[in-house]
Scaffold this motif. Structure first.
Motif, mmCIF file in Angstrom:
data_model
loop_
_atom_site.group_PDB
_atom_site.id
_atom_site.type_symbol
_atom_site.label_atom_id
_atom_site.label_comp_id
_atom_site.label_asym_id
_atom_site.label_seq_id
_atom_site.Cartn_x
_atom_site.Cartn_y
_atom_site.Cartn_z
ATOM 1 N N ARG A 16 -17.199 62.816 -11.887
ATOM 2 C CA ARG A 16 -16.651 63.345 -10.642
ATOM 3 C C ARG A 16 -15.260 63.933 -10.844
ATOM 4 O O ARG A 16 -14.899 64.944 -10.226
ATOM 5 N N PHE A 17 -14.457 63.308 -11.730
ATOM 6 C CA PHE A 17 -13.107 63.829 -11.975
ATOM 7 C C PHE A 17 -13.179 65.263 -12.496
ATOM 8 O O PHE A 17 -12.469 66.150 -12.014
ATOM 9 N N CYS A 18 -14.071 65.491 -13.485
ATOM 10 C CA CYS A 18 -14.206 66.843 -14.053
ATOM 11 C C CYS A 18 -14.680 67.814 -12.979
ATOM 12 O O CYS A 18 -14.217 68.958 -12.909
ATOM 13 N N ALA A 19 -15.614 67.360 -12.153
ATOM 14 C CA ALA A 19 -16.156 68.227 -11.105
ATOM 15 C C ALA A 19 -15.061 68.649 -10.135
ATOM 16 O O ALA A 19 -14.995 69.798 -9.700
ATOM 17 N N GLU A 20 -14.191 67.705 -9.821
ATOM 18 C CA GLU A 20 -13.128 68.010 -8.860
ATOM 19 C C GLU A 20 -12.012 68.819 -9.490
ATOM 20 O O GLU A 20 -11.394 69.656 -8.850
ATOM 21 N N PHE A 21 -11.751 68.551 -10.784
ATOM 22 C CA PHE A 21 -10.591 69.164 -11.429
ATOM 23 C C PHE A 21 -10.836 70.621 -11.807
ATOM 24 O O PHE A 21 -9.936 71.446 -11.779
ATOM 25 N N VAL A 22 -12.093 70.921 -12.180
ATOM 26 C CA VAL A 22 -12.402 72.290 -12.620
ATOM 27 C C VAL A 22 -13.055 73.041 -11.470
ATOM 28 O O VAL A 22 -13.945 72.524 -10.804
ATOM 29 N N GLY A 23 -12.637 74.267 -11.283
ATOM 30 C CA GLY A 23 -13.205 75.104 -10.234
ATOM 31 C C GLY A 23 -12.266 75.199 -9.052
ATOM 32 O O GLY A 23 -11.611 74.223 -8.686
ATOM 33 N N SER A 24 -12.153 76.400 -8.513
ATOM 34 C CA SER A 24 -11.276 76.592 -7.357
ATOM 35 C C SER A 24 -11.997 77.453 -6.328
ATOM 36 O O SER A 24 -12.534 78.487 -6.679
ATOM 37 N N PRO A 25 -12.060 77.062 -5.079
ATOM 38 C CA PRO A 25 -11.533 75.820 -4.519
ATOM 39 C C PRO A 25 -12.297 74.609 -5.041
ATOM 40 O O PRO A 25 -13.375 74.758 -5.612
ATOM 41 N N VAL A 35 -16.063 77.451 11.960
ATOM 42 C CA VAL A 35 -15.020 77.962 11.061
ATOM 43 C C VAL A 35 -13.661 77.406 11.501
ATOM 44 O O VAL A 35 -13.304 77.474 12.673
ATOM 45 N N SER A 36 -12.913 76.818 10.548
ATOM 46 C CA SER A 36 -11.544 76.352 10.856
ATOM 47 C C SER A 36 -10.552 77.476 10.593
ATOM 48 O O SER A 36 -9.776 77.862 11.448
ATOM 49 N N TYR A 37 -10.573 77.974 9.369
ATOM 50 C CA TYR A 37 -9.722 79.118 9.024
ATOM 51 C C TYR A 37 -10.233 79.747 7.733
ATOM 52 O O TYR A 37 -11.079 79.163 7.044
ATOM 53 N N THR A 38 -9.730 80.920 7.448
ATOM 54 C CA THR A 38 -10.170 81.602 6.220
ATOM 55 C C THR A 38 -8.957 81.951 5.359
ATOM 56 O O THR A 38 -7.847 82.098 5.858
ATOM 57 N N GLU A 39 -9.225 82.066 4.057
ATOM 58 C CA GLU A 39 -8.169 82.479 3.118
ATOM 59 C C GLU A 39 -8.757 83.594 2.259
ATOM 60 O O GLU A 39 -9.945 83.545 1.914
ATOM 61 N N ILE A 40 -7.928 84.551 1.915
ATOM 62 C CA ILE A 40 -8.401 85.590 0.996
ATOM 63 C C ILE A 40 -7.674 85.407 -0.325
ATOM 64 O O ILE A 40 -6.443 85.461 -0.384
ATOM 65 N N ILE A 41 -8.438 85.100 -1.362
ATOM 66 C CA ILE A 41 -7.828 84.929 -2.683
ATOM 67 C C ILE A 41 -8.529 85.884 -3.636
ATOM 68 O O ILE A 41 -9.724 85.757 -3.904
ATOM 69 N N GLU A 42 -7.748 86.836 -4.106
ATOM 70 C CA GLU A 42 -8.261 87.896 -4.967
ATOM 71 C C GLU A 42 -9.499 88.529 -4.332
ATOM 72 O O GLU A 42 -9.423 88.986 -3.196
ATOM 73 N N SER A 43 -10.646 88.495 -5.024
ATOM 74 C CA SER A 43 -11.810 89.196 -4.464
ATOM 75 C C SER A 43 -12.699 88.272 -3.638
ATOM 76 O O SER A 43 -13.806 88.629 -3.261
ATOM 77 N N ASP A 44 -12.202 87.055 -3.394
ATOM 78 C CA ASP A 44 -13.025 86.094 -2.637
ATOM 79 C C ASP A 44 -12.437 85.833 -1.256
ATOM 80 O O ASP A 44 -11.232 85.901 -1.054
ATOM 81 N N ILE A 45 -13.348 85.515 -0.355
ATOM 82 C CA ILE A 45 -12.879 85.011 0.936
ATOM 83 C C ILE A 45 -13.324 83.547 1.012
ATOM 84 O O ILE A 45 -14.495 83.227 0.766
ATOM 85 N N ILE A 46 -12.371 82.674 1.242
ATOM 86 C CA ILE A 46 -12.683 81.242 1.279
ATOM 87 C C ILE A 46 -12.715 80.812 2.741
ATOM 88 O O ILE A 46 -11.715 80.932 3.458
ATOM 89 N N ILE A 47 -13.872 80.343 3.153
ATOM 90 C CA ILE A 47 -14.050 79.990 4.563
ATOM 91 C C ILE A 47 -14.068 78.461 4.666
ATOM 92 O O ILE A 47 -14.914 77.801 4.052
#
Lengths: 304, 386
Positions: free
Chosen positions: B257-266, B325-337
């Motif tokens: 679980r630590f690796c799963a949480e630590f790698v990857g964004s979000p 939907v709570s809020y959205t963020e735009i990071i580079e070419s992604d939209i994080i919802i």
């Protein structure tokens, strides 16, 4: 408007502090400079005008003291040369030994560094005393009547200086630079000579100046270990000169002849003239190293 | 060029001695605080334990972990700056445990550059050759070649304090590569740089790795650096190795679980203690997943399992599990919802950003989520992958 912009705005307390600091500093400066001026004036005064004490404006100006020194130029220049030799060699040795001692003490991977630092610190608090030192230097090291007498005892190394340099190494040279050099293949000597020493110019200048002053002004070594006038340095010469004058003054044989001789010889003014001559090199060198010296004084003391 | 093998290596840093103007009670308290740190023994803080790994010649290995995970310690052990308390280190089957740093054929790039401030860029780069007593006429062409590769040709006469952060780090890289080391160690080299410069240097570093074919060991806490540079990633936590695998496997099949949480964004979305039904199925966002036989064997009775799913593996469709939907963020070419499901459970969904999408999701809007059930990550109550 533009004028007002350039003004430094100070709070009331700050301004008061500023003025007090100014007064204190000026007083200190006067305390330092006035004796120097007096010394200079006395060296240019005639012996008669000094009979009733020193004055800033003497009754009679005279170059007798300098004429006397000119007459004694062979002895004085020899003493001068020896002083320069002792100062240069001594300061170089002192800087080398102090920094070589400080470098391993600054290395985190040198395990006994704390023990050695403690022993060093111990010597700052306690030493053998004058008699023991005299016996060790003269009987064990046989430095009497040699130039080593000026070089070895006293100014060569001091625990305080080693601590200052070590603290400078620790506080001002990032340890990662030492590690980078180690990985680059440098041995300890290369790290010391190519990195640590060039990077510690301010503290080296400070220690160097202290040490040079120590050697330049050292008259006690000559007094303890040197009897041969050919080995007199300028300070020893000055000391002997003062002692001779004192002898003439205090002796019971105050007959007319001696009194005459005493009057005709520039004694007080000669004393000051020798002191002035001894001071010249320091006055000449100081402005060039002043900046580094201030840096070294400020940073060397950081972190106990 | 050697292969490096670390065998059951451990490193313990002694407790800091409490000196100064503390009374006995305070000293005792400080010592106890140190002893209360997560991994300690009677001797001190354990920075690395039971670490074994083999690094093949020419590999680009990234050691990834949060601060205090022991990754820099690992690098210092390989470089010879530290000697492990236990365990051995071999370069091509030769025991290197007692070989000092200057005699190992390694080079290191530091986070704070560690350039020699009293020397010009030219002298900095030439330093490793100078200490080897390489003749001057041989040093010059090599320095110029390195400067050309790292675009430092016009900076050779400058001093380090006249350079920008990126330039300083390029000088540090040039200095480390000029002696053609068999292993290049990089200790968070880009941590002090801005994102643009990081991207540029990442590319340059990758090119250098291909050009020199040297083993690169790169330590970072930045997963972007890790995922973009590494052939292989080693993940550390509290001095213990969590995972050692290829970049793709670290991302797709995290070992715990630590690796799963630590790698990857979000960070991966998690559903804690999900109950497994009698017919070995679990329900996530309204869809069912049937556990494989292997997975069934690994789960313990009466305990739920933790289920993770990355934001990119959840899509928003016309029909599916309802969310707000709570809020959205735009990071580079992604939209994080950022959405909320059920009673306040928060999830993140990642979609590719199109020009028209910017205002597609508004706070409070109701959407429908569909999870890709083939991309679930299951972990037992200890956090191990099942």
């Amino acid at each position: 408007m533009a004028k007002a912009k350039n003004k430094i705005v100070m709070m009331k307390g700050e301004r008061t502090f500023h003025y007090i600091a100014l007064v204190v500093m000026i007083s200190l400066m006067i305390f330092c400079v006035v004796p120097l001026i007096l010394m200079c004036v006395v060296s240019f005064s005639s012996e008669n005008s000094l009979l009733h004490g020193y004055r800033f404006i003497p009754d009679e100006w005279s170059l007798d003291a300098y004429a006397f020194m000119w007459a004694k130029r062979a002895t004085i220049s020899r003493a001068y040369g020896l002083t320069i030799l002792v100062t240069v060699v001594g300061t170089t040795m002192s800087l080398l030994l102090t920094s070589l001692f400080a470098y391993p003490l600054s290395r985190k991977d040198f395990k006994p560094r704390n023990t050695i630092a403690f022993i060093l610190f111990f010597t700052m608090l306690f030493n053998g005393g004058m008699t023991a030192s005299y016996i060790v230097w003269s009987r064990l090291f046989h430095i009497k009547e040699t130039l080593w007498a000026y070089l070895l005892p006293g100014s060569l190394m001091s625990g305080m200086n080693v601590m200052l340099v070590r603290n400078y190494f620790n506080a001002n040279i990032p340890y990662s630079i030492v590690e980078a050099a180690r990985i680059d293949g440098a041995n300890d000597w290369t790290i010391y000579s190519k990195i640590m020493v060039p990077l510690s110019k301010p503290i080296m200048t400070t220690i160097g100046l202290f040490s040079a002053l120590g050697y330049w002004n050292n008259w006690s070594a000559g007094l303890y270990y040197i009897n041969n006038p050919k080995l007199y340095t300028i300070q020893v010469y000055l000391k002997k000169l003062m002692d001779s004058i004192q002898f003439l003054r205090t002796t019971d044989l105050q007959d007319e002849a001696i009194l005459l001789a005493q009057r005709s010889l520039p004694t007080e003014s000669a004393r000051m003239a020798v002191a002035i001559i001894a001071l010249i090199p320091i006055l000449l060198v100081y402005p060039f190293i002043q900046q580094e010296l201030i840096k070294g004084m400020v940073v060397g003391g950081v972190k106990g | 060029m050697p292969d490096i093998r670390l065998n059951d290596v451990a490193m313990i840093y002694p407790f800091q001695k409490v000196t100064g103007l503390f009374d006995r009670k305070q000293k005792q308290l400080i010592l106890e605080q140190q002893k209360a740190m997560p991994y300690t023994s009677n001797e001190g803080v354990i920075a690395l334990q039971h670490f074994s790994a083999e690094i093949k010649n020419g590999e680009f290995v990234v050691v990834l972990g949060p601060s205090g995970s022991g990754k820099s310690t690992l690098l210092r052990i390989i470089s010879g700056l530290e000697r492990p308390v236990v365990g051995d280190i071999y370069f091509d089957n030769k025991d290197y445990k007692f070989v000092p740093a200057q005699d190992r054929d390694t080079a290191m790039v530091f986070q704070n550059y560690a350039l020699y401030p009293n020397q010009t860029v030219y002298r900095n780069i030439a330093f490793p050759l100078e200490v080897k007593h390489v003749p001057r006429e041989e040093i010059e062409p090599q320095v110029r070649k390195m400067a050309r590769m790292l675009e430092l040709e016009d900076k050779l006469n400058r001093f380090p304090h006249e350079l920008s952060g990126g330039e300083k780090q390029r000088v540090a890289i040039a200095r480390s590569l000029i002696k053609d080391p068999s292993v290049l160690l990089l200790d968070e080299p880009f941590a002090n740089l801005d994102p643009l410069m990081r991207g540029k240097l990442r590319k340059q570093l990758k090119e250098l790795h291909q050009a020199f074919n040297t083993t690169f060991i790169y330590v970072t806490h930045d997963q972007y650096d890790a995922l973009s540079l590494a052939d292989r990633i080693i993940i550390l936590k509290d001095g213990i190795m969590q995972m050692d695998d290829t970049t793709a496997n670290v991302y797709n099949y995290p070992a715990n679980r630590f690796c799963a949480e630590f790698v990857g964004s979000p960070a991966m979305n998690f559903f804690e203690a999900v109950k497994v039904s009698r017919n070995n199925t679990i329900s996530i966002l309204g869809r069912e997943y049937h556990l494989t036989t292997g997975q069934q064997k690994k789960i313990r009775k009466n305990t739920g399992i933790d289920v993770g799913i990355r934001g990119v593996d959840i899509t928003i469709k016309d029909e599916g599990y309802p969310a707000v939907v709570s809020y959205t963020e735009i990071i580079e070419s992604d939209i994080i919802i950022h959405v909320t499901v059920d009673e306040g459970k928060e999830l993140t969904v990642v979609e590719k950003l199109n020009n028209a999408d910017e205002m597609k999701y508004l706070a409070g809007q109701e959407v429908h989520l569909v999870a890709d059930m083939d991309r679930l990550h299951l972990f037992d109550s200890d956090g191990d992958r099942i």
